[in-house]
Design an enzyme around this catalytic site. Structure first.
Site, mmCIF file in Angstrom:
data_model
loop_
_atom_site.group_PDB
_atom_site.id
_atom_site.type_symbol
_atom_site.label_atom_id
_atom_site.label_comp_id
_atom_site.label_asym_id
_atom_site.label_seq_id
_atom_site.Cartn_x
_atom_site.Cartn_y
_atom_site.Cartn_z
ATOM 1 N N GLU A 35 0.774 -1.320 -0.238
ATOM 2 C CA GLU A 35 -0.087 0.164 0.073
ATOM 3 C C GLU A 35 0.917 1.198 -0.002
ATOM 4 O O GLU A 35 0.540 2.260 -0.449
ATOM 5 C CB GLU A 35 -1.093 0.000 1.113
ATOM 6 C CG GLU A 35 -2.052 -1.197 1.070
ATOM 7 C CD GLU A 35 -2.850 -0.878 -0.090
ATOM 8 O OE1 GLU A 35 -3.023 0.262 -0.492
ATOM 9 O OE2 GLU A 35 -3.694 -1.875 -0.483
ATOM 10 N N CYS A 190 -13.054 3.137 -15.584
ATOM 11 C CA CYS A 190 -13.709 4.442 -15.296
ATOM 12 C C CYS A 190 -12.501 5.226 -15.253
ATOM 13 O O CYS A 190 -12.065 5.998 -14.137
ATOM 14 C CB CYS A 190 -14.391 4.485 -13.735
ATOM 15 S SG CYS A 190 -15.200 5.998 -13.665
ATOM 16 N N CYS A 197 -17.764 3.156 -20.285
ATOM 17 C CA CYS A 197 -19.111 2.865 -19.732
ATOM 18 C C CYS A 197 -19.929 1.972 -20.422
ATOM 19 O O CYS A 197 -20.682 1.387 -19.619
ATOM 20 C CB CYS A 197 -19.870 4.348 -20.083
ATOM 21 S SG CYS A 197 -19.237 5.829 -19.320
ATOM 22 N N CYS A 200 -19.456 -0.770 -17.980
ATOM 23 C CA CYS A 200 -19.295 -0.499 -16.602
ATOM 24 C C CYS A 200 -20.607 -1.178 -16.111
ATOM 25 O O CYS A 200 -21.861 -0.988 -16.511
ATOM 26 C CB CYS A 200 -19.268 1.058 -16.320
ATOM 27 S SG CYS A 200 -19.390 1.402 -14.561
ATOM 28 N N CYS A 206 -25.011 5.914 -12.921
ATOM 29 C CA CYS A 206 -24.249 6.723 -12.764
ATOM 30 C C CYS A 206 -24.786 8.015 -13.357
ATOM 31 O O CYS A 206 -25.182 8.286 -14.687
ATOM 32 C CB CYS A 206 -23.129 6.427 -13.749
ATOM 33 S SG CYS A 206 -21.594 7.493 -13.813
#
Length: 352
Positions: A35, A190, A197, A200, A206
């Site tokens: 991370e 995205c 899209c 998606c 959205c």
DNA sequence: GATCCGTGGCG
DNA sequence: TCGCCAAGGAT
């Protein structure tokens, strides 16, 4: 679990990434290192660094007992070197205050240097699957579009709204998968430009998708022209084919890393030589190398390299931040990417 | 809130 | 060549 999370998870089961190095053997330590490396850094860049780092420092104890130089060496070229300094410092704190055991609650994690709200949540989610909410660049983009949140990351109101939305969507189950899923969605579908899209899983809900252009979210940050700075890098090379490097101050640009001697633009060779205890009389030749520009997020740095051949270091000052390096020893300390490139070009590259 | 901190890839 | 920016955090 809301419909949003359900849809994102269903998409993840088919299209998500489940084979990344830090996704197997998810110990808190491995997740932590990944991370930190992934902050502002893309997955493909991180992978080889992660493998080398874990091989060299397989545990908190191994990291804590290492020298900072060794840690910075493995961070060479990865950038944002404060991450490495903080990682090393945090390992010491974990050994001292947590009996060497990584904490896995957000409060204890956020108390460690280099771990903020989002990274703490990511560690908890990935290492324990307990509920925790992240908000990184990918999640910001996805949520800003799904809910058509106006503004950009420089604004507190925008961030506060996104944190609220992120919290609301975080499910109680499969938190590790969900966290990975929404990041994968932002990273692969995205995207900032030309979002997919059509493929998606949450396009139907959205809001930005229903408007003119989803790319309008988040709003672009207003930018100013980047200021420029110019420096000279002096690379002293002696007759024994060693080169003189300086260790940069522990904080600031390339903090703690080794580099050619850096002086202001226009500094004379003799002046720099004198400052580091190289007698002007021993200078054999001076070569002005092609200058190059290094662009940072907030300024341009024009670097003018000067290589200086000297006969011998007659009276090197007793300065701990200066050291003569054999070519083979360059790989044992941390250096910035431009320093590595320059040394390979001017120094190591000239070896027979 | 504004600034600082790297690097490599991409249009 | 150049602007933009990617799994943020510290000051």
């Amino acid at each position: 679990m809301d419909d949003f999370a359900r849809s994102v998870l269903a998409w993840f089961d088919v299209h998500g990434r489940k084979d990344l190095p830090w996704q197997r053997d998810r110990t808190p330590y491995r997740v932590w290192v990944s991370e930190i490396m992934l902050q502002q850094t893309q997955v493909a860049t991180v992978i080889p660094y992660f493998e080398r780092f874990l091989a060299r420092f397989p545990s908190v104890a191994a990291l804590a007992s290492a020298g900072l130089d060794d840690v910075l060496q493995l961070w060479t070229g990865l950038g944002y070197y404060a991450r490495a300094r903080n990682l090393h410092r945090a390992a010491g704190i974990i050994v001292r205050d947590h009996q060497g055991e990584m904490p896995v609650d957000t409060a204890a994690l956020e108390a460690l240097p280099g771990i903020g709200r989002s990274t703490a949540a990511a560690i908890v989610a990935q290492a324990t699957d307990r509920r925790a909410t992240i908000l990184d660049g990918n999640v910001k983009r996805v949520l800003a579009r799904v809910h058509a949140v106006a503004g950009h990351s420089g604004e507190a109101r925008f961030l506060a709204r996104l944190w609220d939305l992120a919290e609301e969507h975080t499910p109680n189950e499969r938190v590790a998968d969900y966290t990975q899923a929404i990041m994968d969605l932002g990273a692969t579908l995205c995207t900032r430009s030309r979002p997919g899209c059509e493929r998606c899983p949450v396009a139907a809900r959205c809001v930005a998708r229903g408007m003119e252009n989803p790319q309008a979210f988040p709003a672009p940050k207003p930018r100013r022209r980047l200021p420029e700075r110019a420096v000279r890098w002096f690379l002293f090379i002696d007759a024994a084919d060693r080169c003189l490097l300086m260790q940069r101050p522990p904080t600031g640009l390339w903090g703690g890393l080794w580099s050619p001697l850096e002086y202001a633009d226009g500094t004379a060779v003799e002046q720099a030589a004198l400052a580091v205890g190289v007698g002007a009389a021993s200078i054999l030749s001076i070569d002005l190398e092609p200058p190059f520009r290094h662009t940072f997020s907030h300024f341009h740095l024009d670097i003018e390299p000067v290589s200086v051949r000297i006969a011998s270091a007659t009276s090197v000052l007793d300065r701990a931040d200066l050291r003569w390096f054999e070519p083979a020893a360059l790989g044992s300390v941390g250096m910035s990417a431009p320093a590595v490139r320059l040394l390979e070009q001017l120094f190591v590259g000239r070896e027979p």
